[in-house]
Design a protein around this motif. Structure first.
Motif, PDB file in Angstrom:
ATOM      1  N   LEU A 156       0.820  -1.201   0.000  1.00  0.00           N
ATOM      2  CA  LEU A 156       0.000   0.000   0.000  1.00  0.00           C
ATOM      3  C   LEU A 156       0.862   1.262   0.000  1.00  0.00           C
ATOM      4  CD1 LEU A 156      -2.728  -1.120   2.569  1.00  0.00           C
ATOM      5  CD2 LEU A 156      -3.131  -0.602   0.154  1.00  0.00           C
ATOM      6  N   SER A 157       1.942   1.239   0.776  1.00  0.00           N
ATOM      7  CA  SER A 157       2.835   2.395   0.828  1.00  0.00           C
ATOM      8  C   SER A 157       3.460   2.659  -0.531  1.00  0.00           C
ATOM      9  CB  SER A 157       3.923   2.186   1.885  1.00  0.00           C
ATOM     10  OG  SER A 157       3.368   2.187   3.187  1.00  0.00           O
ATOM     11  N   ALA A 158       3.829   1.602  -1.227  1.00  0.00           N
ATOM     12  CA  ALA A 158       4.402   1.768  -2.564  1.00  0.00           C
ATOM     13  C   ALA A 158       3.392   2.388  -3.520  1.00  0.00           C
ATOM     14  CB  ALA A 158       4.875   0.419  -3.094  1.00  0.00           C
ATOM     15  N   ASP A 159       2.091   2.225  -3.235  1.00  0.00           N
ATOM     16  CA  ASP A 159       1.047   2.804  -4.069  1.00  0.00           C
ATOM     17  C   ASP A 159       0.554   4.157  -3.549  1.00  0.00           C
ATOM     18  OD1 ASP A 159       1.059   0.850  -5.977  1.00  0.00           O
ATOM     19  OD2 ASP A 159      -0.650  -0.257  -5.190  1.00  0.00           O
ATOM     20  N   GLY A 160       1.265   4.700  -2.539  1.00  0.00           N
ATOM     21  CA  GLY A 160       0.954   6.052  -2.082  1.00  0.00           C
ATOM     22  C   GLY A 160       0.023   6.167  -0.897  1.00  0.00           C
ATOM     23  N   TYR A 161      -0.223   5.059  -0.166  1.00  0.00           N
ATOM     24  CA  TYR A 161      -1.153   5.109   0.951  1.00  0.00           C
ATOM     25  C   TYR A 161      -0.484   5.380   2.299  1.00  0.00           C
ATOM     26  CZ  TYR A 161      -4.849   3.296  -2.088  1.00  0.00           C
ATOM     27  OH  TYR A 161      -5.782   3.137  -3.090  1.00  0.00           O
ATOM     28  N   ALA A 162       0.841   5.490   2.352  1.00  0.00           N
ATOM     29  CA  ALA A 162       1.564   5.780   3.596  1.00  0.00           C
ATOM     30  C   ALA A 162       1.097   4.855   4.722  1.00  0.00           C
ATOM     31  CB  ALA A 162       1.376   7.237   3.991  1.00  0.00           C
ATOM     32  N   ALA A 163       1.161   3.553   4.481  1.00  0.00           N
ATOM     33  CA  ALA A 163       0.573   2.578   5.401  1.00  0.00           C
ATOM     34  C   ALA A 163       1.602   2.037   6.387  1.00  0.00           C
ATOM     35  CB  ALA A 163      -0.043   1.418   4.612  1.00  0.00           C
ATOM     36  N   SER A 164       1.124   1.636   7.547  1.00  0.00           N
ATOM     37  CA  SER A 164       1.953   1.010   8.565  1.00  0.00           C
ATOM     38  C   SER A 164       1.070   0.104   9.414  1.00  0.00           C
ATOM     39  CB  SER A 164       2.633   2.063   9.447  1.00  0.00           C
ATOM     40  OG  SER A 164       1.665   2.856  10.114  1.00  0.00           O
ATOM     41  N   VAL A 165       1.710  -0.787  10.153  1.00  0.00           N
ATOM     42  CA  VAL A 165       0.986  -1.680  11.064  1.00  0.00           C
ATOM     43  C   VAL A 165       1.379  -1.325  12.486  1.00  0.00           C
ATOM     44  CG1 VAL A 165       0.589  -4.063  11.773  1.00  0.00           C
ATOM     45  CG2 VAL A 165       0.900  -3.523   9.353  1.00  0.00           C
ATOM     46  N   ARG A 166       0.388  -1.143  13.325  1.00  0.00           N
ATOM     47  CA  ARG A 166       0.626  -0.758  14.715  1.00  0.00           C
ATOM     48  C   ARG A 166      -0.115  -1.715  15.636  1.00  0.00           C
ATOM     49  NH1 ARG A 166       0.432   5.879  14.321  1.00  0.00           N
ATOM     50  NH2 ARG A 166       1.113   6.016  12.146  1.00  0.00           N
ATOM     51  N   PRO A 167       0.335  -1.844  16.877  1.00  0.00           N
ATOM     52  CA  PRO A 167      -0.360  -2.736  17.809  1.00  0.00           C
ATOM     53  C   PRO A 167      -1.775  -2.249  18.085  1.00  0.00           C
ATOM     54  CG  PRO A 167       1.817  -2.143  18.623  1.00  0.00           C
ATOM     55  CD  PRO A 167       1.543  -1.251  17.476  1.00  0.00           C
ATOM     56  N   GLY A 168      -2.684  -3.192  18.240  1.00  0.00           N
ATOM     57  CA  GLY A 168      -4.049  -2.841  18.586  1.00  0.00           C
ATOM     58  C   GLY A 168      -4.190  -2.647  20.082  1.00  0.00           C
ATOM     59  N   PRO A 169      -5.359  -2.268  20.540  1.00  0.00           N
ATOM     60  CA  PRO A 169      -5.582  -2.078  21.974  1.00  0.00           C
ATOM     61  C   PRO A 169      -5.489  -3.397  22.718  1.00  0.00           C
ATOM     62  CG  PRO A 169      -7.651  -1.994  20.769  1.00  0.00           C
ATOM     63  CD  PRO A 169      -6.570  -2.035  19.740  1.00  0.00           C
ATOM     64  N   ALA A 170      -5.179  -3.305  23.998  1.00  0.00           N
ATOM     65  CA  ALA A 170      -5.056  -4.504  24.832  1.00  0.00           C
ATOM     66  C   ALA A 170      -6.447  -5.037  25.149  1.00  0.00           C
ATOM     67  CB  ALA A 170      -4.314  -4.170  26.121  1.00  0.00           C
ATOM     68  N   THR A 171      -6.792  -6.158  24.519  1.00  0.00           N
ATOM     69  CA  THR A 171      -8.084  -6.800  24.753  1.00  0.00           C
ATOM     70  C   THR A 171      -7.862  -8.301  24.884  1.00  0.00           C
ATOM     71  OG1 THR A 171      -8.492  -7.081  22.380  1.00  0.00           O
ATOM     72  CG2 THR A 171      -9.274  -5.030  23.396  1.00  0.00           C
ATOM     73  N   LEU A 172      -8.954  -9.035  25.111  1.00  0.00           N
ATOM     74  CA  LEU A 172      -8.840 -10.482  25.215  1.00  0.00           C
ATOM     75  C   LEU A 172      -8.370 -11.093  23.904  1.00  0.00           C
ATOM     76  CD1 LEU A 172     -12.075 -11.373  27.243  1.00  0.00           C
ATOM     77  CD2 LEU A 172      -9.710 -11.345  28.057  1.00  0.00           C
ATOM     78  N   VAL A 173      -8.730 -10.466  22.803  1.00  0.00           N
ATOM     79  CA  VAL A 173      -8.318 -10.960  21.492  1.00  0.00           C
ATOM     80  C   VAL A 173      -7.201 -10.070  20.960  1.00  0.00           C
ATOM     81  CG1 VAL A 173      -9.053 -11.486  19.150  1.00  0.00           C
ATOM     82  CG2 VAL A 173     -10.650 -11.786  21.052  1.00  0.00           C
ATOM     83  N   PRO A 174      -5.961 -10.572  20.830  1.00  0.00           N
ATOM     84  CA  PRO A 174      -4.878  -9.732  20.307  1.00  0.00           C
ATOM     85  C   PRO A 174      -5.189  -9.249  18.907  1.00  0.00           C
ATOM     86  CG  PRO A 174      -4.233 -12.056  20.358  1.00  0.00           C
ATOM     87  CD  PRO A 174      -5.535 -11.956  21.093  1.00  0.00           C
ATOM     88  N   ALA A 175      -4.824  -8.008  18.631  1.00  0.00           N
ATOM     89  CA  ALA A 175      -5.147  -7.423  17.340  1.00  0.00           C
ATOM     90  C   ALA A 175      -4.049  -6.455  16.924  1.00  0.00           C
ATOM     91  CB  ALA A 175      -6.496  -6.696  17.392  1.00  0.00           C
ATOM     92  N   ALA A 176      -3.982  -6.219  15.637  1.00  0.00           N
ATOM     93  CA  ALA A 176      -3.118  -5.186  15.078  1.00  0.00           C
ATOM     94  C   ALA A 176      -3.993  -4.202  14.345  1.00  0.00           C
ATOM     95  CB  ALA A 176      -2.084  -5.808  14.136  1.00  0.00           C
ATOM     96  N   GLN A 177      -3.443  -3.051  14.027  1.00  0.00           N
ATOM     97  CA  GLN A 177      -4.181  -2.046  13.294  1.00  0.00           C
ATOM     98  C   GLN A 177      -3.398  -1.643  12.052  1.00  0.00           C
ATOM     99  OE1 GLN A 177      -5.128   1.105  16.059  1.00  0.00           O
ATOM    100  NE2 GLN A 177      -6.867  -0.021  16.899  1.00  0.00           N
ATOM    101  N   LEU A 178      -4.042  -1.765  10.916  1.00  0.00           N
ATOM    102  CA  LEU A 178      -3.476  -1.314   9.651  1.00  0.00           C
ATOM    103  C   LEU A 178      -3.867   0.147   9.474  1.00  0.00           C
ATOM    104  CD1 LEU A 178      -2.069  -1.916   6.919  1.00  0.00           C
ATOM    105  CD2 LEU A 178      -4.310  -2.604   6.042  1.00  0.00           C
ATOM    106  N   CYS A 179      -2.864   1.030   9.469  1.00  0.00           N
ATOM    107  CA  CYS A 179      -3.112   2.469   9.387  1.00  0.00           C
ATOM    108  C   CYS A 179      -2.644   2.992   8.034  1.00  0.00           C
ATOM    109  CB  CYS A 179      -2.382   3.209  10.503  1.00  0.00           C
ATOM    110  SG  CYS A 179      -2.834   2.664  12.171  1.00  0.00           S
TER     111      CYS A 179
END
Length: 251
Positions: A156-179
């Motif tokens: 996505l970044s190569a296509d101009g979306y300035a994307a990154s992956v960041r940790p999600g909030p601390a919950t029972l189900v681990p998650a990441a956030q695509l920004c």
């Protein structure tokens, strides 16, 4: 996910050959991809002095391209205990990064909607992101969701979306956030939400997991944020309700 910072690498340019406008553009792009971000973080990533970065930030803020957002607790403090000034890109900054094709694209989609209704716009959006899935899928080689998300962010970044992956909030189900710090179709998506909906469905197909869109630039946020669960929610057990005394269960 063990890191709390987005994995974005900025290559420092030669200050002797870079113009003021080029440097300011690089600052704006990095604010879009990593914001909220402080002047100190930007200086380190760009190989510039903090004073020089603050000067560019002041001009960008004056022009309405960026805005200040205070640092969240735990992200660090400036001297004398003051919260550091953290910056995010504004709608005006997104417009500058996008270029001048947004209104033309919006006119085309308005014509399509007038001719074929909302279903025609939705079909166009699905076709657009079907092409993205077809192009990205062979390049997502990881089997782990978090690793596939990192690969997707790079594409996505190569296509101009300035994307990154960041940790999600601390919950029972681990998650990441695509920004996504930049949306090349922001102004069109403000009017045609079908584009955002089709993009989220494409991400689910590419990552092989349910995704949840938490925020969009088109909706007024400083970044598009998509939540990615990294594991199935824990199974819940139910305790059978005991039969009242004296009642016989009939089979």
């Amino acid at each position: 996910m063990t890191s709390t910072a987005p994995r974005v690498v900025a290559v420092a340019a030669d200050p002797a050959t870079e113009t003021e406008s080029t440097t300011r553009r690089r600052v704006l792009e990095l604010v879009a991809s990593t914001g909220p971000v402080t002047a100190g973080d930007l200086a380190e990533r760009l190989g510039l002095t903090p004073a020089g970065v603050r000067r560019h930030l002041a001009l960008l803020e004056e022009d309405g391209k960026i805005a200040v957002r205070r640092v969240l607790p735990g992200r660090g403090q400036a001297r004398r205990g003051r919260p550091a000034r953290a910056y995010v890109v504004t709608s005006g900054g997104q417009s500058e990064l996008q270029g001048g094709y947004g209104e033309l694209a919006a006119q085309v989609l308005r014509h399509l909607r007038a001719a074929g209704g909302s279903a025609a716009v939705a079909a166009f959006a699905d076709e657009r992101y079907d092409a993205l899935v077809e192009r990205y899928a062979p390049r997502l080689t990881a089997t782990d969701v978090s690793e596939r998300a990192e690969q997707l962010a790079a594409l996505l970044s190569a296509d101009g979306y300035a994307a990154s992956v960041r940790p999600g909030p601390a919950t029972l189900v681990p998650a990441a956030q695509l920004c996504q710090g930049h949306c090349p179709v922001q102004h069109v998506a403000e009017e045609f939400g079908e584009l955002c909906e089709a993009e989220a469905r494409a991400f689910a197909r590419l990552l092989g997991t349910h995704v949840q869109r938490l925020a969009t630039i088109a909706g007024g946020a400083h970044a598009c944020v998509t939540n990615l669960p990294l594991a199935q929610p824990p199974a819940t057990t139910t305790t059978p309700t005991p039969e009242p005394a004296g009642r016989t269960t009939r089979h």
